[in-house]
Design a protein around this motif. Structure first.
Motif, PDB file in Angstrom:
ATOM      1  N   PRO A 129       0.921  -1.198   0.059  1.00  0.00           N
ATOM      2  CA  PRO A 129      -0.114   0.090   0.100  1.00  0.00           C
ATOM      3  C   PRO A 129       0.769   1.181  -0.026  1.00  0.00           C
ATOM      4  N   GLY A 130       0.460   2.246  -0.934  1.00  0.00           N
ATOM      5  CA  GLY A 130       1.152   3.621  -0.777  1.00  0.00           C
ATOM      6  C   GLY A 130       2.470   3.357  -1.931  1.00  0.00           C
ATOM      7  N   ARG A 131       2.817   2.472  -2.398  1.00  0.00           N
ATOM      8  CA  ARG A 131       4.052   2.585  -3.112  1.00  0.00           C
ATOM      9  C   ARG A 131       3.197   1.668  -4.636  1.00  0.00           C
ATOM     10  N   ALA A 132       3.072   2.238  -5.677  1.00  0.00           N
ATOM     11  CA  ALA A 132       2.693   1.903  -7.005  1.00  0.00           C
ATOM     12  C   ALA A 132       3.958   1.558  -7.717  1.00  0.00           C
ATOM     13  N   THR A 133       3.650   0.425  -8.469  1.00  0.00           N
ATOM     14  CA  THR A 133       4.568  -0.267  -9.389  1.00  0.00           C
ATOM     15  C   THR A 133       3.877  -0.430 -10.802  1.00  0.00           C
ATOM     16  N   TRP A 134       3.945   0.522 -11.700  1.00  0.00           N
ATOM     17  CA  TRP A 134       3.202   0.462 -12.679  1.00  0.00           C
ATOM     18  C   TRP A 134       3.571  -0.232 -14.002  1.00  0.00           C
ATOM     19  N   ARG A 135       2.541  -0.795 -14.818  1.00  0.00           N
ATOM     20  CA  ARG A 135       3.063  -1.425 -16.055  1.00  0.00           C
ATOM     21  C   ARG A 135       1.923  -0.970 -16.860  1.00  0.00           C
ATOM     22  N   ILE A 136       2.317  -0.756 -18.178  1.00  0.00           N
ATOM     23  CA  ILE A 136       1.842  -0.034 -19.404  1.00  0.00           C
ATOM     24  C   ILE A 136       1.450  -1.180 -20.615  1.00  0.00           C
ATOM     25  N   ARG A 137       0.515  -1.604 -20.933  1.00  0.00           N
ATOM     26  CA  ARG A 137       0.542  -2.402 -22.030  1.00  0.00           C
ATOM     27  C   ARG A 137       0.988  -1.830 -23.329  1.00  0.00           C
ATOM     28  N   GLU A 138       1.588  -2.523 -24.090  1.00  0.00           N
ATOM     29  CA  GLU A 138       2.269  -2.134 -25.271  1.00  0.00           C
ATOM     30  C   GLU A 138       1.061  -1.290 -26.065  1.00  0.00           C
ATOM     31  N   GLU A 139       0.051  -2.022 -26.215  1.00  0.00           N
ATOM     32  CA  GLU A 139      -1.166  -1.379 -27.156  1.00  0.00           C
ATOM     33  C   GLU A 139      -1.655  -0.143 -26.691  1.00  0.00           C
ATOM     34  N   ASP A 140      -1.895  -0.169 -25.182  1.00  0.00           N
ATOM     35  CA  ASP A 140      -2.049   1.188 -24.769  1.00  0.00           C
ATOM     36  C   ASP A 140      -1.255   2.346 -24.951  1.00  0.00           C
ATOM     37  N   PHE A 141       0.092   2.106 -24.872  1.00  0.00           N
ATOM     38  CA  PHE A 141       0.999   3.090 -25.034  1.00  0.00           C
ATOM     39  C   PHE A 141       1.082   3.598 -26.702  1.00  0.00           C
ATOM     40  N   LYS A 142       0.949   2.410 -27.569  1.00  0.00           N
ATOM     41  CA  LYS A 142       0.896   2.795 -28.965  1.00  0.00           C
ATOM     42  C   LYS A 142      -0.454   3.887 -29.288  1.00  0.00           C
ATOM     43  N   ALA A 143      -1.591   3.292 -28.645  1.00  0.00           N
ATOM     44  CA  ALA A 143      -2.758   4.098 -28.545  1.00  0.00           C
ATOM     45  C   ALA A 143      -2.670   5.667 -28.269  1.00  0.00           C
ATOM     46  N   PHE A 144      -1.837   5.666 -26.873  1.00  0.00           N
ATOM     47  CA  PHE A 144      -1.659   6.902 -26.497  1.00  0.00           C
ATOM     48  C   PHE A 144      -0.653   7.942 -27.676  1.00  0.00           C
ATOM     49  N   LEU A 145       0.385   7.124 -28.133  1.00  0.00           N
ATOM     50  CA  LEU A 145       1.245   7.852 -29.173  1.00  0.00           C
ATOM     51  C   LEU A 145       0.279   8.451 -30.259  1.00  0.00           C
ATOM     52  N   ASP A 146      -0.586   7.306 -30.739  1.00  0.00           N
ATOM     53  CA  ASP A 146      -1.307   8.010 -31.758  1.00  0.00           C
ATOM     54  C   ASP A 146      -2.267   8.937 -31.558  1.00  0.00           C
ATOM     55  N   ARG A 147      -2.915   9.036 -30.353  1.00  0.00           N
ATOM     56  CA  ARG A 147      -3.874  10.316 -29.868  1.00  0.00           C
ATOM     57  C   ARG A 147      -3.215  11.356 -29.659  1.00  0.00           C
ATOM     58  N   ARG A 148      -1.906  11.258 -29.347  1.00  0.00           N
ATOM     59  CA  ARG A 148      -0.850  12.362 -28.965  1.00  0.00           C
ATOM     60  C   ARG A 148      -0.586  12.977 -30.362  1.00  0.00           C
ATOM     61  N   SER A 149      -0.265  12.143 -31.346  1.00  0.00           N
ATOM     62  CA  SER A 149       0.454  12.682 -32.708  1.00  0.00           C
ATOM     63  C   SER A 149      -0.962  13.250 -33.472  1.00  0.00           C
ATOM     64  N   LYS A 150      -2.239  12.952 -33.080  1.00  0.00           N
ATOM     65  CA  LYS A 150      -3.370  13.428 -33.862  1.00  0.00           C
ATOM     66  C   LYS A 150      -3.989  14.761 -33.194  1.00  0.00           C
ATOM     67  N   SER A 151      -3.690  14.861 -31.853  1.00  0.00           N
ATOM     68  CA  SER A 151      -4.299  16.166 -31.305  1.00  0.00           C
ATOM     69  C   SER A 151      -3.211  17.176 -31.742  1.00  0.00           C
ATOM     70  N   PRO A 152      -4.013  18.555 -32.201  1.00  0.00           N
ATOM     71  CA  PRO A 152      -2.951  19.500 -32.512  1.00  0.00           C
ATOM     72  C   PRO A 152      -2.395  20.277 -31.132  1.00  0.00           C
TER      73      PRO A 152
END
Length: 82
Positions: A36-59
């Motif tokens: 508790p109180g100490r997060a260890t984060w993991r990001i799925r590759e698909e989510d990261f790629k989707a994030f990059l796509d959204r980021r590149s499309k937003s002006p």
């Protein structure tokens, strides 16, 4: 699954920026920590790629450059001698 450190290196940003993206929900992540109180984060590759796509499309919002207002010399001198 990608670590927050790997994401930070890919984006070229700081750890706090990645944590803010996760906290804001912009970058979906899974907390794999059992402590508790100490997060260890993991990001799925698909989510990261989707994030990059959204980021590149937003002006990027255009920011007008504001001229810097310089304080008069007397004010700077007074501030330096305090």
């Amino acid at each position: 699954m990608l670590t927050a450190t790997k994401i930070r290196k890919e984006l070229g940003c700081g750890k706090n920026t990645v944590l803010r993206l996760i906290a804001n929900g912009d970058l979906p992540a899974i907390n794999i920590s059992s402590s508790p109180g100490r997060a260890t984060w993991r990001i799925r590759e698909e989510d990261f790629k989707a994030f990059l796509d959204r980021r590149s499309k937003s002006p990027e919002p255009e920011q007008e450059e504001q001229p810097r207002r310089r304080r008069p010399f007397d004010e700077r001198l007074a501030a330096a001698t305090r």
